[in-house]
Design a protein around this motif. Structure first.
Motif, PDB file in Angstrom:
ATOM      1  N   ALA A  26       0.827  -1.117  -0.029  1.00  0.00           N
ATOM      2  CA  ALA A  26       0.066   0.052   0.176  1.00  0.00           C
ATOM      3  C   ALA A  26       0.917   1.415   0.147  1.00  0.00           C
ATOM      4  N   VAL A  27       1.915   1.124   0.640  1.00  0.00           N
ATOM      5  CA  VAL A  27       2.787   2.351   0.994  1.00  0.00           C
ATOM      6  C   VAL A  27       3.603   2.552  -0.393  1.00  0.00           C
ATOM      7  N   ARG A  28       4.010   1.477  -1.100  1.00  0.00           N
ATOM      8  CA  ARG A  28       4.861   1.343  -2.248  1.00  0.00           C
ATOM      9  C   ARG A  28       3.748   2.074  -3.387  1.00  0.00           C
ATOM     10  N   ALA A  29       2.393   1.615  -3.503  1.00  0.00           N
ATOM     11  CA  ALA A  29       1.814   2.161  -4.493  1.00  0.00           C
ATOM     12  C   ALA A  29       1.447   3.495  -4.155  1.00  0.00           C
ATOM     13  N   ALA A  30       1.367   4.225  -3.144  1.00  0.00           N
ATOM     14  CA  ALA A  30       1.132   5.309  -2.890  1.00  0.00           C
ATOM     15  C   ALA A  30       2.487   6.269  -3.245  1.00  0.00           C
ATOM     16  N   VAL A  31       3.575   6.039  -2.800  1.00  0.00           N
ATOM     17  CA  VAL A  31       4.849   6.551  -3.255  1.00  0.00           C
ATOM     18  C   VAL A  31       5.139   6.500  -4.832  1.00  0.00           C
TER      19      VAL A  31
END
Length: 67
Positions: free
Chosen positions: A54-59
């Protein structure tokens, strides 16, 4: 509350910090996002632990990458 830290690569200015902060803040449960431009550290406080994906997708949506 959960606090986790990731390293983001490619940030070079305050606009980069704002973009990453905005995108990560939109993840459900996120309470606070602190981005350190010098080190690339992104520390997130959330109601529950976040999934790396989820964090990777947002970044990536902001135009950067997790180290």
């Amino acid at each position: 509350m959960s606090t986790q830290t990731w390293t983001v690569t490619g940030m070079t200015c305050g606009h980069c910090v704002a973009s990453v902060t905005e995108e990560v803040s939109e993840i459900a449960g996120v309470e606070n996002v602190d981005v350190d431009l010098a080190t690339g550290a992104v520390t997130v406080t959330s109601t529950t632990p976040l999934e790396d994906d989820a964090v990777r997708a947002a970044v990536e949506e902001a135009g950067y990458a997790l180290a």
